[in-house]
Design a protein around this motif. Structure first.
Motif, PDB file in Angstrom:
ATOM      1  N   UNK A   1       0.788  -1.267   0.024  1.00 56.23           N
ATOM      2  CA  UNK A   1      -0.019  -0.013   0.048  1.00 56.23           C
ATOM      3  C   UNK A   1       0.988   1.290  -0.038  1.00 56.23           C
ATOM      4  N   UNK A   2       2.217   1.116   0.227  1.00 54.47           N
ATOM      5  CA  UNK A   2       3.025   2.205   0.221  1.00 54.47           C
ATOM      6  C   UNK A   2       3.584   2.543  -0.775  1.00 54.47           C
ATOM      7  N   UNK A   3       3.605   1.645  -1.850  1.00 49.86           N
ATOM      8  CA  UNK A   3       4.176   1.673  -3.336  1.00 49.86           C
ATOM      9  C   UNK A   3       4.898   0.428  -3.422  1.00 49.86           C
TER      10      UNK A   3
ATOM     11  N   UNK B   1       6.389  -0.849  -9.531  1.00 52.07           N
ATOM     12  CA  UNK B   1       5.691  -0.074 -10.075  1.00 52.07           C
ATOM     13  C   UNK B   1       4.266  -0.026 -10.095  1.00 52.07           C
ATOM     14  N   UNK B   2       3.838  -1.370  -9.644  1.00 47.16           N
ATOM     15  CA  UNK B   2       2.173  -1.350 -10.038  1.00 47.16           C
ATOM     16  C   UNK B   2       1.653  -0.557  -8.919  1.00 47.16           C
ATOM     17  N   UNK B   3       2.014  -0.091  -7.673  1.00 48.36           N
ATOM     18  CA  UNK B   3       1.464   0.844  -6.814  1.00 48.36           C
ATOM     19  C   UNK B   3       2.580   2.050  -6.825  1.00 48.36           C
ATOM     20  N   UNK B   4       2.121   3.392  -7.222  1.00 51.50           N
ATOM     21  CA  UNK B   4       3.255   4.386  -7.157  1.00 51.50           C
ATOM     22  C   UNK B   4       3.758   4.565  -5.778  1.00 51.50           C
ATOM     23  N   UNK B   5       4.891   4.874  -5.541  1.00 47.43           N
ATOM     24  CA  UNK B   5       5.266   5.325  -4.358  1.00 47.43           C
ATOM     25  C   UNK B   5       5.165   7.010  -4.319  1.00 47.43           C
ATOM     26  N   UNK B   6       4.502   7.488  -3.241  1.00 42.73           N
ATOM     27  CA  UNK B   6       4.257   8.851  -3.184  1.00 42.73           C
ATOM     28  C   UNK B   6       5.364   9.665  -2.107  1.00 42.73           C
ATOM     29  N   UNK B   7       6.219   8.817  -1.532  1.00 43.63           N
ATOM     30  CA  UNK B   7       7.526   9.045  -0.588  1.00 43.63           C
ATOM     31  C   UNK B   7       8.555   8.332  -1.206  1.00 43.63           C
TER      32      UNK B   7
END
Length: 58
Positions: free
Chosen positions: A44-46, A50-56
């Motif tokens: 959930x943190x990325x 790259x399937x879930x983009x990192x915001x930090x």
């Protein structure tokens, strides 16, 4: 060589079985007890893939 961590609990926040490698070493060399939290979704943190983009940054 325990760096003063004897008897403490180390939480390994992972969901991809990294604790299988990390926990035995941490327990042996740091004197800690390792736990993995149930239902923790580190993806959930990325994701690194790259399937879930990192915001930090990691």
């Amino acid at each position: 060589m325990s760096a003063g961590f004897e008897g403490r609990t180390l939480v390994i926040a992972t969901m991809h079985r990294k604790e299988e490698v990390i926990a035995p070493l941490a327990e042996k060399y740091l004197g800690v007890t390792c736990q993995v939290p149930l239902h923790f979704d580190s993806d959930a943190l990325g994701t690194f893939s790259g399937e879930v983009e990192r915001t930090q940054p990691p």
